[in-house]
Scaffold this active site. Structure first.
Site: not given
Length: 407
Positions: A167-169, A109, A390
């Site tokens: 995950r933020h990746v 995300r 976020d």
């Protein structure tokens, strides 16, 4: 006494009554004479060898493409299922078909693009449908070393299936490290609106309590916290200039160092990955249609998501996470931002066109007019495009306890 007919190669002719139908008799002579083919289908041993070599090269090329990160099988099946624009005209309605069930889904995300809304929905859906929702305790480390990539891919790949990892990746190429490439999904939004949401959220938090932003950015000085957005842009502060503004594309380009450099190389690689590895990249401005398509493509994960999203209690939950104290920059400042984010906008409009094309295939109408020469920037209404927290996540279990009890 009649003399026996002699075969050209010597000895009696084994076919005294003439050549059998379909060609020369087997036995002696050239290979062409031994193959009972019609004249227009005859070919030589050289032709045969060339055909087999071509087939071998094609097969090896196809295998190499798959091993080098070609589209997951599910995406290939989906494209065949959707067909092309002339299929219905030529053959009538396509036969009913149940799409295969992808057991590995990754939602890498993008920050401040509505992902907290989607994750809250996924928590409810995972309990309802029984899939494994895999999250990470690391929220802000999007760029990984080679060893970190290998370790994360190993951990994801060994999770109990079916799973949805979030995950933020930045994009991870599983096949590069010998793993099965999962199906990716994501959501993006208008780049300037994403930037503004992040700018004010870091300073003032959301409606759950302004004290949250003090915890999130404790080292931010007061003069920085109350820095006017126009001054930040016009005076070229680091927070309002490149490379900070090159944010969305790296999530789709990947882990290569050049993916963090604003330019054509990163842009084109991001587009390629969208086409080859992402099942769906939606836009936040049309979130309900994004959820409809996710429910259509991934029913084992998203069945019933729209009814949950429209639930009044969930709407109330979303209102609590709206960023506060937003202001609109001046037209001059907006134009400067637009110029600095031109690659982000080219990618955004590309994704938007692909998303609208997909909607048309399923009969969903786009109520958004074609973009003008210069984009119109706005502060979106909370229930349509605003996203919850976020960037620095908090534990929401207690906060959501009453909501879960009602589901």
């Amino acid at each position: 006494m009649k003399k026996k007919q002699q075969h050209p190669g010597g000895g009696a002719d084994p076919w005294p009554h003439g050549t059998p139908l379909g060609g020369a008799p087997p036995g002696l002579g050239s290979w062409k004479r031994r193959v009972p083919l019609l004249p227009f289908l005859r070919f030589s041993l050289r032709d045969y060898g060339f055909c087999m070599a071509t087939l071998l090269v094609f097969c090896l090329g196809s295998l190499f493409y798959q091993l080098s990160g070609g589209p997951p099988r599910f995406l290939l099946d989906l494209r065949q299922y959707l067909g092309n624009s002339t299929y219905l005209d030529d053959h009538g309605p396509p036969p009913s078909k149940v799409l295969p069930f992808p057991s590995q889904v990754v939602y890498n995300r993008v920050g401040k693009c509505g992902s907290r809304t989607v994750v809250l929905l996924l928590r409810i859906l995972s309990e309802k449908h029984g899939f494994n929702l895999v999250t990470s305790d690391i929220h802000n480390k999007t760029r990984l070393t080679k060893n970190e990539q290998m370790e994360l891919i190993k951990n994801i790949s060994t999770a109990e299936q079916p799973y949805l990892f979030t995950r933020h990746v930045h994009f991870l190429n599983f096949s590069r490290f010998g793993g099965d490439q999962p199906v990716y999904i994501n959501i993006i939004r208008d780049p300037v609106n994403r930037f503004l949401s992040n700018y004010f959220f870091r300073r003032f938090g959301d409606w759950r309590g302004e004290q949250n932003h003090m915890i999130r950015t404790p080292s931010m000085r007061q003069e920085e916290r109350y820095l006017d957005i126009n001054e930040c842009i016009l005076e070229n502060y680091p927070e309002c200039s490149n490379p900070r503004l090159f944010y969305i594309i790296p999530y789709f380009c990947g882990q290569h160092p050049r993916c963090r450099e604003p330019g054509e190389w990163a842009l084109e690689r991001a587009k390629l990955n969208v086409n080859e590895n992402f099942l769906l990249v939606g836009i936040l401005e049309e979130l309900e249609d994004v959820l409809l398509l996710l429910e259509r493509f991934l029913p084992h994960y998203f069945k019933g998501v729209l009814s949950i999203y429209k639930d009044p209690e969930h709407r109330k939950l979303g209102n609590m996470t709206v960023t506060v104290k937003k202001t609109v920059p001046s037209p001059e400042a907006v134009q400067i931002l637009y110029q600095r984010m031109r690659y982000e906008y080219e990618f955004y409009h590309y994704v938007k066109e692909q998303f609208h094309l997909l909607k048309r295939k399923f009969g969903l109408k786009s109520h958004v007019s074609r973009p003008p020469l210069r984009p119109q920037f706005f502060i979106p209404t909370p229930l349509e495009t605003e996203e919850p927290i976020d960037d620095e996540e908090q534990d929401d279990e207690k906060w959501l306890e009453d909501i879960y009890k009602r589901k």
